[in-house]
Design a protein around this motif. Sequence first.
Motif, PDB file in Angstrom:
ATOM      1  N   LYS A 248     -47.538 -25.548  53.099  1.00 11.12           N
ATOM      2  CA  LYS A 248     -46.183 -26.033  53.380  1.00 11.12           C
ATOM      3  C   LYS A 248     -45.194 -25.302  52.494  1.00 11.12           C
ATOM      4  N   GLU A 249     -44.265 -24.662  53.132  1.00  9.55           N
ATOM      5  CA  GLU A 249     -43.228 -23.943  52.422  1.00  9.55           C
ATOM      6  C   GLU A 249     -41.876 -24.438  52.888  1.00  9.55           C
ATOM      7  N   HIS A 250     -40.911 -24.171  52.034  1.00 10.99           N
ATOM      8  CA  HIS A 250     -39.551 -24.576  52.360  1.00 10.99           C
ATOM      9  C   HIS A 250     -39.014 -23.646  53.428  1.00 10.99           C
ATOM     10  N   PRO A 251     -38.365 -24.153  54.440  1.00 13.55           N
ATOM     11  CA  PRO A 251     -37.850 -23.286  55.517  1.00 13.55           C
ATOM     12  C   PRO A 251     -36.868 -22.240  55.007  1.00 13.55           C
ATOM     13  N   GLU A 252     -36.039 -22.590  54.033  1.00 13.16           N
ATOM     14  CA  GLU A 252     -35.032 -21.635  53.556  1.00 13.16           C
ATOM     15  C   GLU A 252     -35.694 -20.476  52.824  1.00 13.16           C
TER      16      GLU A 252
ATOM     17  N   ARG B 116     -37.379 -18.141  55.396  1.00  8.01           N
ATOM     18  CA  ARG B 116     -36.389 -17.330  56.101  1.00  8.01           C
ATOM     19  C   ARG B 116     -35.869 -16.211  55.204  1.00  8.01           C
ATOM     20  N   ALA B 117     -35.605 -16.475  53.924  1.00  9.45           N
ATOM     21  CA  ALA B 117     -35.111 -15.449  53.006  1.00  9.45           C
ATOM     22  C   ALA B 117     -36.166 -14.362  52.784  1.00  9.45           C
TER      23      ALA B 117
ATOM     24  N   ALA C 275     -37.728  -7.717  56.335  1.00  9.85           N
ATOM     25  CA  ALA C 275     -37.116  -6.965  57.428  1.00  9.85           C
ATOM     26  C   ALA C 275     -36.201  -5.870  56.899  1.00  9.85           C
ATOM     27  N   GLN C 276     -35.440  -6.174  55.823  1.00  7.48           N
ATOM     28  CA  GLN C 276     -34.567  -5.158  55.240  1.00  7.48           C
ATOM     29  C   GLN C 276     -35.376  -4.019  54.631  1.00  7.48           C
TER      30      GLN C 276
END
Length: 455
Positions: free
Chosen positions: A400-404, A407-408, A414-415
Amino acid sequence: MERGWPHEKGFLFSLILHLVLQGRGDTSINCSGFDRHGVDPAAFQAVFARKAFRPVLNCSSPTHVNISFTLSAILEVDAHLQLMTSFLWLNVIWHNPFMTWNPEACGGIRKLSIAAENLWLPDIFIEEFMDVDQTPPGLMVYVTNEGRIKYDKPMQVISVCKLDIFYFPFDQQNCTLTFGSFVYTVENMVLAMEKDVQEISNTSLSLIRSHGEWVLLSIHQRAKKMVVGTNQYDQIIFHVAIRRRPSLYVINLLVPSSFLVAIDALSFYLPAESGNRAPFKITLLLGYNVFLLMMNDLLPASGTPLISVYFALCLSLMVLSLLETVFITYLLHLATTEPPPMPEWFHSLLLLCTCPGKRCPTAPHKEQKGLALTPTHLPGLKEPVELVGKMPRCGQAEPKEHPESTRAQREHEAQEQHLVGVWVQFSHMMDTLLFRLYLLFLVSSILTVTVLWTT
């Protein structure tokens, strides 16, 4: 003893008086009986006794000597020593007023052959001659009843020739043969042509025996007077134009060199990411150096011919192509390990060059998932095993990870992937650009050398 000396002195005086009177009186030879009993040597003793002197009735009148030659072989041309070795037949013709007879009184005899050592011979020499005259002894001359003497002399001539080897092996040389006298001035001997120079050139072209490296093109002639102090000497200069046969050097030098350079140019189509291009170019470079060392004996030992410039140019191009491969390999290695940040203006210029007329995204957006390059699509990149190890297996609960934070992390990955893709794209663009510059310089250099050779 006292009585013998006046007697001997009177005999010498009578002999000299006889020769003088013979020179002033009738100069014809009494050849009666030659047709029945053969040639009588006694009839020519008076003429043979004069061979130390120029045969003229009046010492103030010059002797007219006509010369010509036939070039029958071009044996060797030494570019290092600047020498040409040729074989020719020298033809010398002059008039001897003491060698005349009446053919009606001599049984119709109009021509005789006499040993050349018994007669006066003009001292015709070649100014460019660089060796001892090896004329065979025992040569004969032909004498007509009018006193016309023809002397044919075979000569192997080693002469100085100023060679210009810049256009080797497509060079043409112009060697000179200067005929003249080193004893008699223009007051005593005048040189002229026995045959027209065009006839000499045509005869030499038809009778030349040598089919080696050099080909006779033409022979030209001009007259000249050499001034030494207050004396003038008559000279006739022949310009012998020869051309080298280039087939041996084209097959053994130019064709292999062109093949190696063409293979080096085609090696740019090998993928730079595979790591095989650089070793292949190094092998070609070593092979080209071995080729030059083996073929060094075929090149002229002196001077700098154009073909040496061509070989140096090909070697420089192969070295530049190897340096280009090293540079592209370094860029790809940098892009796949630690890609530095790329300036915005450089990024925009890269996109302008790769996508002209289109709007290409400068960075991956959150909603556009297919614009960023994945590692599996980047050349030279391997699968990120650390990401594969983090994927949940079957029957195992996902952490379980934090969604924010997730996403970061995805945006950061991706960068990074986009930055790697941009650097890889820049490496391929530089590879294409340098390859085109290499081809442009290669073609322009070959055309320049070809134009110089043909002109």
